[in-house]
Design a protein around this motif. Structure first.
Motif, PDB file in Angstrom:
ATOM      1  N   ARG A 197       0.834  -1.199   0.000  1.00 20.65           N
ATOM      2  CA  ARG A 197       0.000   0.000   0.000  1.00 20.65           C
ATOM      3  C   ARG A 197       0.866   1.246   0.000  1.00 20.65           C
ATOM      4  NH1 ARG A 197      -4.495  -0.707   4.596  1.00 20.65           N
ATOM      5  NH2 ARG A 197      -3.736   1.395   4.886  1.00 20.65           N
ATOM      6  N   TYR A 198       0.433   2.250  -0.754  1.00 26.70           N
ATOM      7  CA  TYR A 198       1.174   3.514  -0.795  1.00 26.70           C
ATOM      8  C   TYR A 198       0.965   4.290   0.500  1.00 26.70           C
ATOM      9  CZ  TYR A 198       2.989   7.931  -2.692  1.00 26.70           C
ATOM     10  OH  TYR A 198       3.723   9.064  -2.916  1.00 26.70           O
ATOM     11  N   PHE A 199      -0.303   4.359   0.945  1.00 25.61           N
ATOM     12  CA  PHE A 199      -0.612   4.978   2.236  1.00 25.61           C
ATOM     13  C   PHE A 199      -0.486   3.929   3.323  1.00 25.61           C
ATOM     14  CE2 PHE A 199      -3.164   9.164   2.157  1.00 25.61           C
ATOM     15  CZ  PHE A 199      -2.286   9.728   1.242  1.00 25.61           C
ATOM     16  N   ARG A 200       0.169   4.289   4.428  1.00 24.68           N
ATOM     17  CA  ARG A 200       0.319   3.354   5.538  1.00 24.68           C
ATOM     18  C   ARG A 200      -0.930   3.353   6.419  1.00 24.68           C
ATOM     19  NH1 ARG A 200       4.051   0.568   3.088  1.00 24.68           N
ATOM     20  NH2 ARG A 200       6.056   1.607   2.881  1.00 24.68           N
ATOM     21  N   ALA A 201      -1.609   4.493   6.490  1.00 24.89           N
ATOM     22  CA  ALA A 201      -2.767   4.616   7.391  1.00 24.89           C
ATOM     23  C   ALA A 201      -4.048   4.800   6.575  1.00 24.89           C
ATOM     24  CB  ALA A 201      -2.542   5.779   8.350  1.00 24.89           C
ATOM     25  N   HIS A 202      -5.026   5.478   7.150  1.00 26.25           N
ATOM     26  CA  HIS A 202      -6.338   5.556   6.487  1.00 26.25           C
ATOM     27  C   HIS A 202      -6.299   6.449   5.254  1.00 26.25           C
ATOM     28  CE1 HIS A 202      -7.718   9.633   7.640  1.00 26.25           C
ATOM     29  NE2 HIS A 202      -7.050   9.444   8.757  1.00 26.25           N
ATOM     30  N   TYR A 203      -7.233   6.176   4.376  1.00 22.36           N
ATOM     31  CA  TYR A 203      -7.285   6.798   3.059  1.00 22.36           C
ATOM     32  C   TYR A 203      -8.505   7.713   2.913  1.00 22.36           C
ATOM     33  CZ  TYR A 203      -6.933   6.668  -2.115  1.00 22.36           C
ATOM     34  OH  TYR A 203      -6.801   6.979  -3.439  1.00 22.36           O
ATOM     35  N   LYS A 204      -9.470   7.578   3.836  1.00 19.05           N
ATOM     36  CA  LYS A 204     -10.764   8.241   3.678  1.00 19.05           C
ATOM     37  C   LYS A 204     -10.750   9.726   4.002  1.00 19.05           C
ATOM     38  CE  LYS A 204     -13.426   4.057   4.740  1.00 19.05           C
ATOM     39  NZ  LYS A 204     -14.410   3.442   5.674  1.00 19.05           N
ATOM     40  N   SER A 205      -9.837  10.163   4.844  1.00 13.63           N
ATOM     41  CA  SER A 205      -9.775  11.538   5.332  1.00 13.63           C
ATOM     42  C   SER A 205     -10.943  11.828   6.277  1.00 13.63           C
ATOM     43  CB  SER A 205      -9.750  12.537   4.167  1.00 13.63           C
ATOM     44  OG  SER A 205      -9.404  13.829   4.643  1.00 13.63           O
ATOM     45  N   LYS A 206     -11.126  13.097   6.614  1.00 19.04           N
ATOM     46  CA  LYS A 206     -12.173  13.519   7.542  1.00 19.04           C
ATOM     47  C   LYS A 206     -13.001  14.639   6.915  1.00 19.04           C
ATOM     48  CE  LYS A 206     -10.524  10.748  10.676  1.00 19.04           C
ATOM     49  NZ  LYS A 206      -9.736  11.174  11.825  1.00 19.04           N
ATOM     50  N   CYS A 207     -14.120  14.983   7.567  1.00 18.84           N
ATOM     51  CA  CYS A 207     -15.060  15.943   6.982  1.00 18.84           C
ATOM     52  C   CYS A 207     -15.333  17.133   7.888  1.00 18.84           C
ATOM     53  CB  CYS A 207     -16.408  15.275   6.727  1.00 18.84           C
ATOM     54  SG  CYS A 207     -16.378  13.876   5.633  1.00 18.84           S
ATOM     55  N   PHE A 208     -15.617  18.264   7.270  1.00 17.87           N
ATOM     56  CA  PHE A 208     -16.315  19.351   7.935  1.00 17.87           C
ATOM     57  C   PHE A 208     -17.804  19.073   7.755  1.00 17.87           C
ATOM     58  CE2 PHE A 208     -12.511  22.137   7.812  1.00 17.87           C
ATOM     59  CZ  PHE A 208     -12.633  22.714   9.067  1.00 17.87           C
ATOM     60  N   VAL A 209     -18.574  19.212   8.819  1.00 20.45           N
ATOM     61  CA  VAL A 209     -20.003  18.901   8.779  1.00 20.45           C
ATOM     62  C   VAL A 209     -20.794  20.089   9.319  1.00 20.45           C
ATOM     63  CG1 VAL A 209     -21.799  17.328   9.596  1.00 20.45           C
ATOM     64  CG2 VAL A 209     -19.474  16.477   9.197  1.00 20.45           C
ATOM     65  N   ARG A 210     -21.865  20.454   8.617  1.00 24.51           N
ATOM     66  CA  ARG A 210     -22.740  21.511   9.122  1.00 24.51           C
ATOM     67  C   ARG A 210     -23.474  20.987  10.350  1.00 24.51           C
ATOM     68  NH1 ARG A 210     -23.903  26.177   6.101  1.00 24.51           N
ATOM     69  NH2 ARG A 210     -25.518  26.498   7.677  1.00 24.51           N
ATOM     70  N   THR A 211     -23.517  21.752  11.397  1.00 24.24           N
ATOM     71  CA  THR A 211     -24.134  21.282  12.637  1.00 24.24           C
ATOM     72  C   THR A 211     -25.661  21.257  12.572  1.00 24.24           C
ATOM     73  OG1 THR A 211     -24.107  23.511  13.569  1.00 24.24           O
ATOM     74  CG2 THR A 211     -22.202  22.106  14.029  1.00 24.24           C
ATOM     75  N   ASP A 212     -26.263  21.919  11.554  1.00 26.22           N
ATOM     76  CA  ASP A 212     -27.720  21.911  11.461  1.00 26.22           C
ATOM     77  C   ASP A 212     -28.254  20.717  10.661  1.00 26.22           C
ATOM     78  OD1 ASP A 212     -26.872  22.705   8.989  1.00 26.22           O
ATOM     79  OD2 ASP A 212     -27.911  24.624   8.967  1.00 26.22           O
ATOM     80  N   LEU A 213     -27.382  19.781  10.296  1.00 30.48           N
ATOM     81  CA  LEU A 213     -27.822  18.552   9.644  1.00 30.48           C
ATOM     82  C   LEU A 213     -28.576  17.671  10.642  1.00 30.48           C
ATOM     83  CD1 LEU A 213     -24.849  17.220   7.471  1.00 30.48           C
ATOM     84  CD2 LEU A 213     -27.035  18.077   6.667  1.00 30.48           C
ATOM     85  N   ASP A 214     -29.475  16.834  10.119  1.00 27.30           N
ATOM     86  CA  ASP A 214     -30.179  15.874  10.964  1.00 27.30           C
ATOM     87  C   ASP A 214     -29.271  14.649  11.122  1.00 27.30           C
ATOM     88  OD1 ASP A 214     -31.968  14.439  12.406  1.00 27.30           O
ATOM     89  OD2 ASP A 214     -33.426  14.160  10.801  1.00 27.30           O
ATOM     90  N   ILE A 215     -28.374  14.728  12.092  1.00 26.55           N
ATOM     91  CA  ILE A 215     -27.356  13.707  12.278  1.00 26.55           C
ATOM     92  C   ILE A 215     -27.775  12.707  13.358  1.00 26.55           C
ATOM     93  CG2 ILE A 215     -24.961  13.300  13.002  1.00 26.55           C
ATOM     94  CD1 ILE A 215     -24.283  16.054  11.864  1.00 26.55           C
ATOM     95  N   ILE A 216     -27.704  11.423  13.014  1.00 22.08           N
ATOM     96  CA  ILE A 216     -28.018  10.365  13.984  1.00 22.08           C
ATOM     97  C   ILE A 216     -26.895  10.285  15.008  1.00 22.08           C
ATOM     98  CG2 ILE A 216     -28.457   7.910  14.294  1.00 22.08           C
ATOM     99  CD1 ILE A 216     -29.440   7.892  11.341  1.00 22.08           C
ATOM    100  N   ASN A 217     -25.680  10.166  14.526  1.00 27.25           N
ATOM    101  CA  ASN A 217     -24.497  10.234  15.374  1.00 27.25           C
ATOM    102  C   ASN A 217     -23.284  10.514  14.503  1.00 27.25           C
ATOM    103  OD1 ASN A 217     -23.347   7.579  14.529  1.00 27.25           O
ATOM    104  ND2 ASN A 217     -25.111   6.767  15.648  1.00 27.25           N
ATOM    105  N   MET A 218     -22.237  10.999  15.145  1.00 24.24           N
ATOM    106  CA  MET A 218     -20.986  11.261  14.445  1.00 24.24           C
ATOM    107  C   MET A 218     -20.168   9.977  14.404  1.00 24.24           C
ATOM    108  SD  MET A 218     -20.660  14.513  13.457  1.00 24.24           S
ATOM    109  CE  MET A 218     -18.946  15.069  13.534  1.00 24.24           C
TER     110      MET A 218
END
Length: 330
Positions: A197-218
Protein backbone atom coordinates in the motif's frame (compact mmCIF):
# COMPACT_ATOMS: atom_id res chain seq x y z
CA UNK A 1 -30.43 26.11 13.99
CA UNK A 2 -28.57 27.86 11.23
CA UNK A 3 -25.93 30.48 11.91
CA UNK A 4 -25.83 33.53 9.68
CA UNK A 5 -23.23 33.65 6.96
CA UNK A 6 -21.64 36.66 8.66
CA UNK A 7 -21.23 34.83 11.97
CA UNK A 8 -19.96 31.54 10.56
CA UNK A 9 -17.96 29.62 13.14
CA UNK A 10 -16.17 26.28 13.18
CA UNK A 11 -14.82 23.81 15.71
CA UNK A 12 -12.94 20.54 15.96
CA UNK A 13 -13.47 17.48 18.16
CA UNK A 14 -10.63 15.17 19.17
CA UNK A 15 -10.17 12.13 21.39
CA UNK A 16 -6.55 12.08 22.47
CA UNK A 17 -3.88 10.30 24.45
CA UNK A 18 -0.39 11.65 23.80
CA UNK A 19 2.39 13.69 25.36
CA UNK A 20 1.68 17.08 26.92
CA UNK A 21 4.01 18.67 24.38
CA UNK A 22 2.03 17.26 21.44
CA UNK A 23 -1.29 18.27 22.99
CA UNK A 24 -0.16 21.88 23.50
CA UNK A 25 1.29 22.08 19.96
CA UNK A 26 -1.95 20.63 18.55
CA UNK A 27 -4.18 23.09 20.43
CA UNK A 28 -1.96 26.07 19.63
CA UNK A 29 -2.04 25.18 15.94
CA UNK A 30 -5.83 25.17 15.78
CA UNK A 31 -6.16 28.34 17.83
CA UNK A 32 -3.73 30.06 15.46
CA UNK A 33 -5.66 28.63 12.50
CA UNK A 34 -8.79 30.40 13.73
CA UNK A 35 -10.88 27.62 15.26
CA UNK A 36 -13.71 29.13 17.30
CA UNK A 37 -13.72 26.18 19.67
CA UNK A 38 -11.80 22.97 20.39
CA UNK A 39 -13.47 19.99 22.07
CA UNK A 40 -10.86 17.68 23.62
CA UNK A 41 -11.72 14.29 25.11
CA UNK A 42 -8.86 12.88 27.19
CA UNK A 43 -8.67 9.08 27.05
CA UNK A 44 -6.49 9.27 30.15
CA UNK A 45 -8.59 11.08 32.79
CA UNK A 46 -5.40 11.90 34.71
CA UNK A 47 -3.65 13.51 31.74
CA UNK A 48 -1.71 16.55 33.09
CA UNK A 49 -2.43 18.46 29.88
CA UNK A 50 -6.05 18.95 30.95
CA UNK A 51 -5.15 21.63 33.49
CA UNK A 52 -3.06 23.46 30.89
CA UNK A 53 -5.53 23.58 27.99
CA UNK A 54 -8.74 24.14 29.96
CA UNK A 55 -7.50 27.59 30.98
CA UNK A 56 -8.31 28.79 27.46
CA UNK A 57 -11.97 29.78 27.03
CA UNK A 58 -12.00 28.32 23.51
CA UNK A 59 -11.18 24.82 24.77
CA UNK A 60 -13.59 22.35 26.36
CA UNK A 61 -11.53 19.60 28.03
CA UNK A 62 -13.44 16.46 29.03
CA UNK A 63 -11.93 13.67 31.15
CA UNK A 64 -13.19 10.33 29.80
CA UNK A 65 -13.89 8.67 33.12
CA UNK A 66 -16.16 5.63 33.60
CA UNK A 67 -18.75 8.06 35.02
CA UNK A 68 -18.61 10.12 31.83
CA UNK A 69 -19.27 7.09 29.63
CA UNK A 70 -22.11 5.85 31.87
CA UNK A 71 -23.75 9.26 31.58
CA UNK A 72 -23.60 9.58 27.80
CA UNK A 73 -23.50 6.08 26.34
CA UNK A 74 -27.26 5.43 26.11
CA UNK A 75 -28.90 6.51 22.89
CA UNK A 76 -25.83 6.79 20.68
CA UNK A 77 -25.04 3.24 19.64
CA UNK A 78 -26.81 -0.09 19.53
CA UNK A 79 -23.60 -1.66 20.79
CA UNK A 80 -20.62 -0.12 22.50
CA UNK A 81 -17.31 -1.70 23.42
CA UNK A 82 -14.91 0.37 25.52
CA UNK A 83 -12.03 -1.71 24.17
CA UNK A 84 -12.18 -0.08 20.74
CA UNK A 85 -11.20 3.54 20.34
CA UNK A 86 -13.53 3.99 17.35
CA UNK A 87 -16.55 3.65 19.65
CA UNK A 88 -15.14 6.13 22.14
CA UNK A 89 -14.33 8.57 19.33
CA UNK A 90 -17.84 8.32 17.90
CA UNK A 91 -19.47 8.96 21.25
CA UNK A 92 -17.17 11.89 21.99
CA UNK A 93 -17.64 13.46 18.55
CA UNK A 94 -21.42 13.17 18.91
CA UNK A 95 -21.27 14.94 22.27
CA UNK A 96 -19.08 17.65 20.71
CA UNK A 97 -21.66 18.12 17.94
CA UNK A 98 -24.46 18.61 20.47
CA UNK A 99 -22.40 21.04 22.53
CA UNK A 100 -21.39 22.92 19.35
CA UNK A 101 -25.07 23.36 18.49
CA UNK A 102 -25.71 24.84 21.94
CA UNK A 103 -22.86 27.29 21.27
CA UNK A 104 -24.31 28.20 17.86
CA UNK A 105 -21.24 26.88 16.02
CA UNK A 106 -21.87 26.41 12.29
CA UNK A 107 -19.45 23.64 11.29
CA UNK A 108 -17.51 20.92 13.11
CA UNK A 109 -14.80 18.45 12.09
CA UNK A 110 -13.71 15.31 13.89
CA UNK A 111 -9.92 14.87 13.65
CA UNK A 112 -7.30 12.82 15.46
CA UNK A 113 -4.52 14.33 17.54
CA UNK A 114 -2.03 13.49 14.77
CA UNK A 115 -4.04 15.30 12.09
CA UNK A 116 -3.84 18.98 11.18
CA UNK A 117 -6.25 20.79 8.89
CA UNK A 118 -4.24 22.76 6.37
CA UNK A 119 -5.87 25.36 4.05
CA UNK A 120 -2.57 26.79 2.77
CA UNK A 121 -2.94 30.55 2.47
CA UNK A 122 -6.73 30.33 2.14
CA UNK A 123 -9.31 31.29 4.76
CA UNK A 124 -11.24 28.30 6.15
CA UNK A 125 -14.24 30.39 7.12
CA UNK A 126 -14.50 31.86 3.63
CA UNK A 127 -14.36 28.41 2.04
CA UNK A 128 -16.98 27.03 4.43
CA UNK A 129 -19.18 30.07 3.86
CA UNK A 130 -19.07 29.46 0.10
CA UNK A 131 -19.68 25.72 0.39
CA UNK A 132 -22.88 24.65 -1.43
CA UNK A 133 -22.96 21.33 0.44
CA UNK A 134 -23.38 20.24 4.06
CA UNK A 135 -20.49 17.76 4.19
CA UNK A 136 -17.08 18.89 2.96
CA UNK A 137 -14.44 16.16 2.90
CA UNK A 138 -10.81 17.25 3.09
CA UNK A 139 -8.08 15.88 0.81
CA UNK A 140 -5.73 13.80 2.92
CA UNK A 141 -1.94 14.05 2.73
CA UNK A 142 0.22 11.54 4.65
CA UNK A 143 3.46 12.67 6.29
CA UNK A 144 6.74 11.05 5.28
CA UNK A 145 9.11 10.69 8.29
CA UNK A 146 12.85 11.08 7.70
CA UNK A 147 14.08 10.71 11.30
CA UNK A 148 13.70 8.17 14.09
CA UNK A 149 12.58 10.82 16.59
CA UNK A 150 11.35 14.42 16.47
CA UNK A 151 11.04 17.33 18.87
CA UNK A 152 7.92 18.52 17.03
CA UNK A 153 7.04 16.40 14.01
CA UNK A 154 4.19 18.77 13.12
CA UNK A 155 6.81 21.40 12.29
CA UNK A 156 9.79 19.26 11.27
CA UNK A 157 8.15 17.03 8.63
CA UNK A 158 8.78 18.28 5.06
CA UNK A 159 7.14 15.81 2.66
CA UNK A 160 3.59 14.49 2.29
CA UNK A 161 2.18 11.77 0.07
CA UNK A 162 -0.86 12.62 -2.05
CA UNK A 163 -3.63 9.99 -2.02
CA UNK A 164 -3.26 7.23 -4.61
CA UNK A 165 -3.94 3.50 -4.60
CA UNK A 166 -3.73 0.32 -6.66
CA UNK A 167 -6.89 -1.23 -5.23
CA UNK A 168 -10.52 -0.12 -5.65
CA UNK A 169 -9.96 2.92 -3.40
CA UNK A 170 -7.93 4.32 -6.28
CA UNK A 171 -11.23 5.19 -7.95
CA UNK A 172 -11.43 8.17 -5.62
CA UNK A 173 -8.24 9.61 -7.09
CA UNK A 174 -7.99 8.04 -10.56
CA UNK A 175 -5.32 10.41 -11.94
CA UNK A 176 -3.04 9.95 -8.91
CA UNK A 177 -3.53 6.19 -9.04
CA UNK A 178 -2.47 6.10 -12.70
CA UNK A 179 0.56 8.23 -11.84
CA UNK A 180 1.43 5.83 -9.04
CA UNK A 181 1.57 2.97 -11.56
CA UNK A 182 3.84 5.14 -13.70
CA UNK A 183 6.07 5.78 -10.67
CA UNK A 184 6.47 2.02 -10.21
CA UNK A 185 7.41 1.65 -13.88
CA UNK A 186 10.02 4.37 -13.34
CA UNK A 187 11.59 2.27 -10.58
CA UNK A 188 9.98 3.60 -7.38
CA UNK A 189 10.10 0.84 -4.76
CA UNK A 190 10.81 2.17 -1.26
CA UNK A 191 7.21 3.23 -0.41
CA UNK A 192 6.10 -0.39 -0.82
CA UNK A 193 8.69 -2.10 1.37
CA UNK A 194 7.00 -4.66 3.69
CA UNK A 195 3.65 -3.50 2.34
CA UNK A 196 1.83 -3.18 -0.98
CA UNK A 197 0.00 0.00 0.00
CA UNK A 198 1.17 3.51 -0.79
CA UNK A 199 -0.61 4.98 2.24
CA UNK A 200 0.32 3.35 5.54
CA UNK A 201 -2.77 4.62 7.39
CA UNK A 202 -6.34 5.56 6.49
CA UNK A 203 -7.29 6.80 3.06
CA UNK A 204 -10.76 8.24 3.68
CA UNK A 205 -9.77 11.54 5.33
CA UNK A 206 -12.17 13.52 7.54
CA UNK A 207 -15.06 15.94 6.98
CA UNK A 208 -16.32 19.35 7.93
CA UNK A 209 -20.00 18.90 8.78
CA UNK A 210 -22.74 21.51 9.12
CA UNK A 211 -24.13 21.28 12.64
CA UNK A 212 -27.72 21.91 11.46
CA UNK A 213 -27.82 18.55 9.64
CA UNK A 214 -30.18 15.87 10.96
CA UNK A 215 -27.36 13.71 12.28
CA UNK A 216 -28.02 10.37 13.98
CA UNK A 217 -24.50 10.23 15.37
CA UNK A 218 -20.99 11.26 14.44
CA UNK A 219 -18.56 8.66 13.19
CA UNK A 220 -14.82 8.78 12.64
CA UNK A 221 -14.85 9.69 8.96
CA UNK A 222 -18.46 10.50 8.02
CA UNK A 223 -21.56 11.29 10.12
CA UNK A 224 -24.62 9.05 10.03
CA UNK A 225 -27.49 11.23 8.75
CA UNK A 226 -31.21 10.64 8.23
CA UNK A 227 -31.44 12.58 4.96
CA UNK A 228 -31.03 10.36 1.91
CA UNK A 229 -29.01 11.32 -1.16
CA UNK A 230 -26.96 13.83 0.78
CA UNK A 231 -24.37 15.55 -1.40
CA UNK A 232 -20.79 15.30 -0.20
CA UNK A 233 -18.04 17.34 -1.83
CA UNK A 234 -14.32 16.64 -1.68
CA UNK A 235 -12.36 19.83 -1.24
CA UNK A 236 -9.13 20.06 -3.24
CA UNK A 237 -8.14 23.17 -1.30
CA UNK A 238 -8.53 22.10 2.32
CA UNK A 239 -6.03 19.40 3.22
CA UNK A 240 -5.78 17.09 6.20
CA UNK A 241 -2.15 16.45 7.10
CA UNK A 242 -1.87 13.03 8.74
CA UNK A 243 1.25 12.46 10.86
CA UNK A 244 0.86 8.72 11.20
CA UNK A 245 3.56 7.17 13.43
CA UNK A 246 6.06 10.00 12.96
CA UNK A 247 8.76 8.73 15.28
CA UNK A 248 10.03 5.25 16.10
CA UNK A 249 8.77 5.11 19.68
CA UNK A 250 5.25 6.23 18.70
CA UNK A 251 5.19 3.60 15.97
CA UNK A 252 6.50 0.85 18.26
CA UNK A 253 4.06 1.63 21.10
CA UNK A 254 1.17 1.76 18.66
CA UNK A 255 1.94 -1.67 17.24
CA UNK A 256 2.34 -3.18 20.71
CA UNK A 257 -1.12 -1.89 21.61
CA UNK A 258 -2.63 -2.83 18.26
CA UNK A 259 -1.34 -6.39 18.39
CA UNK A 260 -2.41 -6.85 22.02
CA UNK A 261 -5.85 -5.27 21.74
CA UNK A 262 -6.81 -4.44 18.17
CA UNK A 263 -7.90 -0.90 17.36
CA UNK A 264 -11.24 -1.85 15.81
CA UNK A 265 -13.65 -4.83 15.63
CA UNK A 266 -12.31 -7.59 13.39
CA UNK A 267 -8.79 -6.15 13.32
CA UNK A 268 -7.25 -9.36 14.63
CA UNK A 269 -8.89 -11.39 11.85
CA UNK A 270 -7.66 -9.22 8.98
CA UNK A 271 -4.03 -8.51 9.74
CA UNK A 272 -2.01 -6.50 7.25
CA UNK A 273 1.29 -7.81 5.97
CA UNK A 274 3.27 -5.30 8.03
CA UNK A 275 1.37 -6.21 11.22
CA UNK A 276 2.19 -9.88 10.72
CA UNK A 277 5.84 -8.97 10.21
CA UNK A 278 5.96 -6.94 13.46
CA UNK A 279 4.27 -9.81 15.30
CA UNK A 280 7.00 -12.16 14.09
CA UNK A 281 9.68 -9.77 15.37
CA UNK A 282 7.97 -9.57 18.76
CA UNK A 283 7.53 -13.34 19.03
CA UNK A 284 11.24 -13.94 18.54
CA UNK A 285 12.14 -10.99 20.78
CA UNK A 286 14.04 -9.12 18.08
CA UNK A 287 16.54 -6.40 19.03
CA UNK A 288 15.68 -2.70 19.10
CA UNK A 289 17.86 -2.19 16.02
CA UNK A 290 15.78 -4.74 14.08
CA UNK A 291 12.59 -2.90 15.02
CA UNK A 292 14.17 0.41 13.99
CA UNK A 293 15.07 -1.07 10.61
CA UNK A 294 11.48 -2.28 10.24
CA UNK A 295 10.26 1.25 11.01
CA UNK A 296 12.58 2.73 8.38
CA UNK A 297 11.45 0.19 5.79
CA UNK A 298 7.77 0.89 6.39
CA UNK A 299 7.93 4.71 6.58
CA UNK A 300 11.05 6.11 4.94
CA UNK A 301 11.20 6.92 1.21
CA UNK A 302 14.64 7.21 -0.36
CA UNK A 303 15.79 10.44 -2.05
CA UNK A 304 15.61 9.06 -5.59
CA UNK A 305 12.03 7.91 -5.14
CA UNK A 306 11.04 11.23 -3.53
CA UNK A 307 12.40 13.08 -6.58
CA UNK A 308 10.35 10.94 -8.96
CA UNK A 309 7.21 11.14 -6.84
CA UNK A 310 7.54 14.92 -6.52
CA UNK A 311 7.99 15.21 -10.28
CA UNK A 312 4.71 13.31 -10.74
CA UNK A 313 2.92 15.40 -8.11
CA UNK A 314 2.50 12.44 -5.75
CA UNK A 315 4.59 14.04 -3.01
CA UNK A 316 4.20 17.65 -1.86
CA UNK A 317 6.66 19.69 0.12
CA UNK A 318 5.01 21.55 3.01
CA UNK A 319 6.78 22.72 6.13
CA UNK A 320 4.60 24.36 8.74
CA UNK A 321 6.22 27.34 10.53
CA UNK A 322 7.15 26.81 14.18
CA UNK A 323 5.13 29.93 15.07
CA UNK A 324 1.93 28.00 14.31
CA UNK A 325 2.51 25.93 17.43
CA UNK A 326 3.34 28.74 19.85
CA UNK A 327 1.79 31.58 21.88
CA UNK A 328 -1.93 30.92 22.65
CA UNK A 329 -1.46 28.51 25.58
CA UNK A 330 1.65 30.15 27.02
Amino acid sequence: MKSSRRNLTWAIATTLKCTVKQTVAFVNYYLNLGANHIFLFFDDPEDPAVEIVEKNSKVTATRCTPEYFRKYINGYFEQFDYQYVIYRQGLNATNALNWAREMDISWIAHVDVDELIYPGTRDIKLMLRRSPVEILRMTILEAVPEELEYENFFHEIRFYKSPAAFHKSGLRYPVNSILLRLAVLLGVKSPFTLNDRYFRAHYKSKCFVRTDLDIINMRIHTPAVRKKHLIEFRSRRIFLLHFDSCGFQLWFDRYKFKIANGDRPGAKKNLQKITKYIMELMEREASEEEFKEAYKKTHYINEKDIRILRMLGLIRKIQLPSSQFEIPLK
